[in-house]
Motif scaffolding. Structure first.
Motif, PDB file in Angstrom:
ATOM      1  N   PRO A 468       0.826  -1.224   0.000  1.00 55.29           N
ATOM      2  CA  PRO A 468       0.000   0.000   0.000  1.00 55.29           C
ATOM      3  C   PRO A 468       0.850   1.258   0.000  1.00 55.29           C
ATOM      4  N   THR A 469       0.378   2.261  -0.717  1.00 58.48           N
ATOM      5  CA  THR A 469       1.076   3.542  -0.800  1.00 58.48           C
ATOM      6  C   THR A 469       0.275   4.616  -0.067  1.00 58.48           C
ATOM      7  N   GLY A 470       0.922   5.764   0.154  1.00 67.16           N
ATOM      8  CA  GLY A 470       0.244   6.865   0.834  1.00 67.16           C
ATOM      9  C   GLY A 470       0.263   6.682   2.340  1.00 67.16           C
ATOM     10  N   ASP A 471      -0.355   7.629   3.043  1.00 67.42           N
ATOM     11  CA  ASP A 471      -0.403   7.577   4.499  1.00 67.42           C
ATOM     12  C   ASP A 471      -1.770   7.080   4.960  1.00 67.42           C
ATOM     13  N   THR A 474      -4.971   8.388   3.335  1.00 66.56           N
ATOM     14  CA  THR A 474      -5.269   8.084   1.938  1.00 66.56           C
ATOM     15  C   THR A 474      -6.398   7.060   1.855  1.00 66.56           C
ATOM     16  N   ARG A 479      -4.703   3.365  -1.716  1.00 63.60           N
ATOM     17  CA  ARG A 479      -3.504   2.772  -1.112  1.00 63.60           C
ATOM     18  C   ARG A 479      -3.175   1.413  -1.727  1.00 63.60           C
ATOM     19  N   TRP A 480      -4.205   0.661  -2.092  1.00 68.04           N
ATOM     20  CA  TRP A 480      -4.011  -0.692  -2.616  1.00 68.04           C
ATOM     21  C   TRP A 480      -4.314  -0.771  -4.109  1.00 68.04           C
TER      22      TRP A 480
END
Length: 536
Positions: A468-471, A474, A479-480
């Motif tokens: 997952p990306t972002g904080d 997000t 994120r996924w």
């Protein structure tokens, strides 16, 4: 034609194979056509892509210049200067994958690359799903490369000395991407010779844009210390380990495209030897070039703090403006644009060849239509046109959702790595069953070790791409997004595979990798006395 002329052309790899009836067929050496026939196929393409043109094709597909200028700001904002180390880490891992691919393509130098390899290494059903995954990756690659070019086109034609880094508007991005795709499509329709020529021009442009500019920046325009590459500060993450892992995208997004060398295997003279070399050159030279470019731009950045803070998302034009002036900046942007054009063309070519190969075996809807090769240009025109339909539709989607580009690119890379690992896994499975590669290029006793290491690297790369990306703020889907997109595309492919069972209608030649290897060894032993001991 005299016997002497025939011998000369055969030696140079340009003799024409004459099918029954006396009509001249595509340009190909007799030996290459015979090897292709031994693998169950008829020569339909002209073999006009030399070793260097094949290397150029893979290099402009990988395109370190395009990759670095597209990901430079993202990498620095995510993990600071140490993001550069991902270029070396991923480069080593992908070189292992290229070695595995080299052994496989040397035994199966067939158009369509990954699909043809895994069909012999596993079975038709596994090959269909691999090809579905890979075609999805490449068509998205055409999309993302064309879209990423928009800011550089805007900077080239609209940038000024006071504001060199112009960002394109959604409307400009749409029309630039469409124009880029259509222009490259038209160029590809002129045949392999045009593709090879533009690939070589793209290679020269890449090397000029990276080596000359990179060295100039390193020697004359250094504004920052090399210590920035060991500074763990980052504005986007509380813990540095997470920031460094997130920056893996700098390398993971960069090192792909070398497999395109194998997609055009039936258009390359002596492919069993030259394609493995071209793949290895693509990764090695591309990695060194990408490191040089990243380091040069980072050390020459006049306002590195704003890049690290994520405030400057398109810093390359400003760096060039401060170092080279307006004229120099425009020249480098022209070189970069040339690289984008060559990159899109190589992606279109790779996608069309695997679609053609898919259809040639009756494994693709509309097989009769997409397996046709034009008699004049020796290009699978229908397949070439088909692989550009989805990118044009996605351009419209991005127009209404400008923030979706990075999400699309994230899915693209996860799908690409998955397709790569399907090949590596299939090769390892066949090795465990006793397969010894029978191509002209092999790793010998190191093959098994390299295969295992390549699989381990690839699985790790897939985990990083799916992570997952972002904080925490997000949205969950964002994120996924890479994993969700991959699972959706995979589900569609599996549903079609289970419902239509295309492998049952396949007209592909029989024989797995073990059987083919034994046939090729027997053929080499039989023909050795009449070919001066050369391996076919």
């Amino acid at each position: 034609m005299s016997a002497t002329e025939q011998e000369t052309q055969a030696a140079s790899g340009s003799a024409r194979v004459r099918p029954p009836g006396g009509t001249a067929g595509p340009a190909s050496s007799a030996e290459d056509a015979e090897l292709l026939a031994a693998l169950g196929y008829e020569q339909k393409f002209d073999r006009k892509v030399s070793l260097w043109a094949n290397f150029a094709l893979g290099f402009v597909y990988l395109s370190p210049l395009v990759g670095v200028v597209s990901l430079f700001a993202t990498g620095l904002a995510t993990a600071g200067g140490p993001a550069v180390f991902w270029i070396a880490i991923v480069g080593v891992g992908q070189f292992l994958v290229a070695l595995v691919f080299g052994e496989v393509v040397s035994q199966f130098p067939l158009a369509g690359g990954l699909y043809q390899w895994v069909r012999r290494l596993w079975n038709g059903r596994y090959a269909w799903f691999t090809a579905w995954t890979y075609i999805s990756c490449i068509t998205i690659g055409i999309t993302s490369t064309a879209l990423y070019s928009s800011d550089f086109v805007a900077s080239l034609f609209a940038g000024t000395a006071h504001d060199p880094g112009v960002s394109s508007t959604p409307t400009e991005r749409l029309f630039i991407a469409i124009g880029m795709t259509v222009f490259c499509l038209v160029c590809n329709c002129f045949g392999t010779r045009t593709l090879a020529l533009i690939s070589k021009i793209g290679l020269a442009a890449e090397l000029i844009g990276i080596v000359l500019v990179g060295l100039y920046l390193l020697i004359f325009e250094r504004h920052n210390s090399v210590s920035i590459f060991f500074d763990g500060s980052s504005s986007n993450h509380d813990g540095y380990f997470g920031a460094f892992i997130a920056a893996s995208l700098v390398g993971l997004f960069l090192f792909y495209g070398f497999e395109a060398c194998g997609e055009l295997a039936e258009e390359v003279p002596n492919p069993s030897r030259s394609i493995p070399r071209a793949m290895q050159l693509t990764v090695a030279v591309g990695g060194v070039a990408a490191l040089l470019a990243f380091v040069g731009y980072a050390l020459a950045a006049p306002d590195l703090a704003s890049i690290l803070a994520g405030k400057d998302s398109n810093p390359i034009p400003a760096i060039l403006q401060g170092s080279l002036g307006t004229v120099g900046t425009k020249l480098v942007l022209m070189v970069t644009l040339t690289s984008f054009i060559a990159g899109v063309m190589s992606q279109q070519a790779a996608a069309s060849r695997i679609t053609f190969s898919f259809a040639r075996d009756d494994m693709f809807p509309g097989a009769r239509l997409f397996s046709r090769v034009s008699s004049k240009r020796r290009v699978p025109l229908n397949a070439l046109l088909a692989v550009n339909v989805l990118p044009l539709l996605i351009f419209v989607f991005v127009y209404f959702s400008p923030d979706s580009l990075n999400k699309i690119a994230a899915f693209q890379m996860l799908a690409g790595y998955a397709a790569f690992m399907m090949v590596v896994l299939a090769a390892l499975r066949m090795r465990l069953k006793g397969w010894r590669p029978a191509g002209a290029w092999t790793l010998g006793r190191w093959g098994f070790v390299v295969n295992v290491a390549a699989l381990a690297y690839g699985v790790l790369g897939m985990v990083l791409l799916a992570w997952p990306t972002g904080d925490s703020g997000t949205p969950l889907v964002d994120r996924w997004i890479a994993l969700i997109g991959f699972l959706l595309v995979s589900a569609v492919g599996l549903l079609y595979l289970l419902a239509a069972k295309p492998e049952r209608n396949s007209t592909a030649p029989e024989g797995d990798a073990l059987e083919v290897a034994e046939r090729l060894r027997a053929r080499a032993a039989t023909t050795a006395p009449t070919t001066g001991g050369k391996r076919a």
